[in-house]
Design a protein around this motif. Structure first.
Motif, PDB file in Angstrom:
ATOM      1  N   ASP A 162      20.811 -19.045 -54.572  1.00 16.11           N
ATOM      2  CA  ASP A 162      19.969 -18.487 -55.637  1.00 16.11           C
ATOM      3  C   ASP A 162      19.846 -19.407 -56.845  1.00 16.11           C
ATOM      4  O   ASP A 162      19.450 -18.989 -57.920  1.00 16.11           O
ATOM      5  CB  ASP A 162      20.525 -17.139 -56.091  1.00 16.11           C
ATOM      6  CG  ASP A 162      21.971 -17.237 -56.549  1.00 16.11           C
ATOM      7  OD1 ASP A 162      22.564 -18.327 -56.427  1.00 16.11           O
ATOM      8  OD2 ASP A 162      22.504 -16.216 -57.024  1.00 16.11           O
TER       9      ASP A 162
ATOM     10  N   PRO B 125       9.080 -24.341 -48.814  1.00 17.87           N
ATOM     11  CA  PRO B 125       9.515 -22.947 -48.991  1.00 17.87           C
ATOM     12  C   PRO B 125       9.513 -22.132 -47.698  1.00 17.87           C
ATOM     13  O   PRO B 125      10.443 -21.369 -47.446  1.00 17.87           O
ATOM     14  CB  PRO B 125       8.504 -22.404 -50.008  1.00 17.87           C
ATOM     15  CG  PRO B 125       8.092 -23.615 -50.797  1.00 17.87           C
ATOM     16  CD  PRO B 125       8.065 -24.745 -49.803  1.00 17.87           C
ATOM     17  N   ALA B 126       8.493 -22.318 -46.850  1.00 23.60           N
ATOM     18  CA  ALA B 126       8.412 -21.519 -45.621  1.00 23.60           C
ATOM     19  C   ALA B 126       9.564 -21.848 -44.679  1.00 23.60           C
ATOM     20  O   ALA B 126      10.204 -20.952 -44.122  1.00 23.60           O
ATOM     21  CB  ALA B 126       7.072 -21.764 -44.930  1.00 23.60           C
ATOM     22  N   ARG B 127       9.863 -23.154 -44.495  1.00 26.39           N
ATOM     23  CA  ARG B 127      10.942 -23.535 -43.589  1.00 26.39           C
ATOM     24  C   ARG B 127      12.294 -23.137 -44.172  1.00 26.39           C
ATOM     25  O   ARG B 127      13.197 -22.721 -43.445  1.00 26.39           O
ATOM     26  CB  ARG B 127      10.894 -25.039 -43.326  1.00 26.39           C
ATOM     27  CG  ARG B 127      11.980 -25.511 -42.351  1.00 26.39           C
ATOM     28  CD  ARG B 127      11.605 -26.827 -41.699  1.00 26.39           C
ATOM     29  NE  ARG B 127      11.522 -27.919 -42.655  1.00 26.39           N
ATOM     30  CZ  ARG B 127      12.557 -28.675 -43.008  1.00 26.39           C
ATOM     31  NH1 ARG B 127      13.757 -28.434 -42.502  1.00 26.39           N
ATOM     32  NH2 ARG B 127      12.394 -29.659 -43.860  1.00 26.39           N
ATOM     33  N   ARG B 128      12.426 -23.278 -45.469  1.00 31.98           N
ATOM     34  CA  ARG B 128      13.676 -22.859 -46.118  1.00 31.98           C
ATOM     35  C   ARG B 128      13.892 -21.365 -45.932  1.00 31.98           C
ATOM     36  O   ARG B 128      15.004 -20.922 -45.607  1.00 31.98           O
ATOM     37  CB  ARG B 128      13.622 -23.209 -47.607  1.00 31.98           C
ATOM     38  CG  ARG B 128      14.903 -22.874 -48.362  1.00 31.98           C
ATOM     39  CD  ARG B 128      14.758 -23.200 -49.835  1.00 31.98           C
ATOM     40  NE  ARG B 128      15.948 -22.831 -50.578  1.00 31.98           N
ATOM     41  CZ  ARG B 128      16.903 -23.673 -50.935  1.00 31.98           C
ATOM     42  NH1 ARG B 128      16.792 -24.955 -50.612  1.00 31.98           N
ATOM     43  NH2 ARG B 128      17.951 -23.260 -51.597  1.00 31.98           N
ATOM     44  N   ALA B 129      12.834 -20.569 -46.100  1.00 38.81           N
ATOM     45  CA  ALA B 129      12.943 -19.118 -45.947  1.00 38.81           C
ATOM     46  C   ALA B 129      13.312 -18.748 -44.512  1.00 38.81           C
ATOM     47  O   ALA B 129      14.127 -17.846 -44.281  1.00 38.81           O
ATOM     48  CB  ALA B 129      11.640 -18.444 -46.354  1.00 38.81           C
ATOM     49  N   ARG B 130      12.715 -19.444 -43.539  1.00 40.19           N
ATOM     50  CA  ARG B 130      13.047 -19.163 -42.138  1.00 40.19           C
ATOM     51  C   ARG B 130      14.508 -19.485 -41.852  1.00 40.19           C
ATOM     52  O   ARG B 130      15.194 -18.753 -41.136  1.00 40.19           O
ATOM     53  CB  ARG B 130      12.133 -19.963 -41.202  1.00 40.19           C
ATOM     54  CG  ARG B 130      10.703 -19.455 -41.138  1.00 40.19           C
ATOM     55  CD  ARG B 130       9.974 -20.022 -39.939  1.00 40.19           C
ATOM     56  NE  ARG B 130       9.892 -21.481 -39.983  1.00 40.19           N
ATOM     57  CZ  ARG B 130       8.904 -22.161 -40.561  1.00 40.19           C
ATOM     58  NH1 ARG B 130       7.919 -21.519 -41.162  1.00 40.19           N
ATOM     59  NH2 ARG B 130       8.892 -23.485 -40.540  1.00 40.19           N
TER      60      ARG B 130
ATOM     61  N   GLU C 200      16.993 -19.477 -43.997  1.00 42.19           N
ATOM     62  CA  GLU C 200      17.840 -18.483 -44.649  1.00 42.19           C
ATOM     63  C   GLU C 200      17.828 -17.161 -43.882  1.00 42.19           C
ATOM     64  O   GLU C 200      18.869 -16.506 -43.746  1.00 42.19           O
ATOM     65  CB  GLU C 200      17.382 -18.277 -46.093  1.00 42.19           C
ATOM     66  CG  GLU C 200      17.656 -19.474 -47.000  1.00 42.19           C
ATOM     67  CD  GLU C 200      17.126 -19.276 -48.405  1.00 42.19           C
ATOM     68  OE1 GLU C 200      16.287 -18.368 -48.597  1.00 42.19           O
ATOM     69  OE2 GLU C 200      17.538 -20.025 -49.308  1.00 42.19           O
ATOM     70  N   GLU C 201      16.660 -16.792 -43.359  1.00 40.70           N
ATOM     71  CA  GLU C 201      16.568 -15.542 -42.608  1.00 40.70           C
ATOM     72  C   GLU C 201      17.349 -15.636 -41.298  1.00 40.70           C
ATOM     73  O   GLU C 201      18.086 -14.702 -40.934  1.00 40.70           O
ATOM     74  CB  GLU C 201      15.102 -15.203 -42.324  1.00 40.70           C
ATOM     75  CG  GLU C 201      14.884 -14.015 -41.398  1.00 40.70           C
ATOM     76  CD  GLU C 201      15.440 -12.707 -41.951  1.00 40.70           C
ATOM     77  OE1 GLU C 201      15.621 -11.766 -41.154  1.00 40.70           O
ATOM     78  OE2 GLU C 201      15.691 -12.616 -43.175  1.00 40.70           O
TER      79      GLU C 201
ATOM     80  N   ARG D 191      21.017 -15.410 -42.106  1.00 36.24           N
ATOM     81  CA  ARG D 191      21.421 -14.036 -42.421  1.00 36.24           C
ATOM     82  C   ARG D 191      21.619 -13.230 -41.143  1.00 36.24           C
ATOM     83  O   ARG D 191      22.649 -12.561 -40.968  1.00 36.24           O
ATOM     84  CB  ARG D 191      20.364 -13.363 -43.306  1.00 36.24           C
ATOM     85  CG  ARG D 191      20.720 -11.934 -43.724  1.00 36.24           C
ATOM     86  CD  ARG D 191      19.546 -11.243 -44.400  1.00 36.24           C
ATOM     87  NE  ARG D 191      18.412 -11.083 -43.487  1.00 36.24           N
ATOM     88  CZ  ARG D 191      18.359 -10.141 -42.552  1.00 36.24           C
ATOM     89  NH1 ARG D 191      19.361  -9.279 -42.386  1.00 36.24           N
ATOM     90  NH2 ARG D 191      17.296 -10.046 -41.766  1.00 36.24           N
TER      91      ARG D 191
END
Length: 322
Positions: A107, A188-193, A195-196, A199
């Motif tokens: 974060d 951002p899109a690859r980073r979000a994937r 992280e998901e 998780r």
């Protein structure tokens, strides 16, 4: 020697960098030093020693025309000297050796030098660099990771250009991932994937969902653990998805019983997590290498000596008498 403010877990010399206008180079210098040593603490000490050398040179009346060149040369040569002295310690290391993790909170950007490095070197690549001699590692790092031309590499290392070309070619042959060293910052899109996936991966492991875990692990996935003989960790890498999944489920079940929780983070530019005990002390760091939508490798560092730069260290995994 008097000490000043804290920077990235180490003390910095008061005014040494500021007085010379060198602080802007700290992220680059830290990145070179960490790439050479695989140690956050040693990298910070090397950068501090380079700044100290700069201050002494200025006080002695030395004219330094190119500050960046002076400092990168100092850091690289200090890194070479450090590796030569550390060789025996590495050869006698207990268990699987992994570098000290560079952690950037999920974060937030984290310290500037750590954020810059996080896009450069994974744990897996730093382990590969261990097969190189100190000079080979310096030449390879400067050329392949930091993009220096051969004239600059030769000046920094004190070798001829021809020799540097030979050293680089030899190192390249010994590093299978030589062409895949530096990642660009993840969009951002690859980073979000990432992280998901991370998780869901940790949720499945914590819940004992083997089917879900196997669906997120590459068939030839590898689990590495570094306890340094001081904390509970696997003695050698575990291979193949079913075995890795079983070990992850058992390991997370055990640490949860001890009150350990996981907090998402980016570790050496890869998604992962920091483990904290019930008192908020660092118990370990986990990094996931993700490619083609699945986890290829897991690197877990629980050696307390490699976690001190992150804050107070837990003793939940420490071996008796260590």
């Amino acid at each position: 020697m008097s000490r000043g403010t804290r920077v990235g877990g180490r003390d910095s010399l008061p005014g040494a960098a500021d007085a010379t206008g060198a602080t802007g180079y700290r992220p680059l210098l830290f990145s070179i030093a960490y790439g050479m040593t695989g140690s956050v603490g040693d990298a910070e000490d090397i950068v501090q020693d380079a700044f100290l050398g700069l201050t002494r040179a200025r006080q002695a009346g030395t004219t330094i025309a190119d500050l960046k060149a002076y400092l990168t040369t100092a850091v690289t040569r200090l890194g070479i000297d450090h590796l030569r002295s550390a060789r025996v310690r590495r050869e006698t290391y207990v268990g699987d050796w992994l570098p000290e993790p560079v952690v950037v909170p999920a974060d937030g950007p984290g310290p500037a030098e750590h954020a810059e490095l996080a896009d450069s070197l994974s744990m897996a690549f730093l382990v590969l660099l261990e097969s190189l001699s100190p000079v080979e590692r310096a030449v390879f790092m400067l050329r392949e990771v930091f993009g220096y031309g051969y004239p600059d590499v030769a000046r920094i290392t004190g070798k001829t250009e021809a020799n540097c070309r030979q050293i680089f070619a030899r190192a390249r042959q010994r590093i299978p991932a030589g062409g895949q060293v530096r990642d660009s910052p993840p969009p951002p899109a690859r980073r979000a994937r990432g992280e998901e996936l991370t998780r869901r991966f940790f949720e499945a492991a914590a819940g004992g969902d083997m089917d879900a875990l196997l669906g997120m692990l590459a068939p030839d996935a590898v689990l590495h653990g570094d306890g340094g003989g001081k904390a509970q960790a696997i003695g050698k890498p575990a291979t193949e998805a079913p075995r890795v999944a079983r070990m992850l489920v058992a390991g997370l079940r055990r640490v949860r019983m001890l009150g350990v929780s996981l907090r998402p983070a980016w570790v050496n530019g890869r998604p992962g997590a920091v483990m904290y005990d019930a008192e908020g002390r660092v118990a370990g760091v986990v990094e996931l290498d993700i490619a083609d939508g699945v986890v290829q490798a897991i690197h877990s560092v629980v050696n307390p000596d490699k976690l001190r730069h992150l804050g107070p260290v837990s003793d939940v995994a420490r071996l008796p008498g260590k």
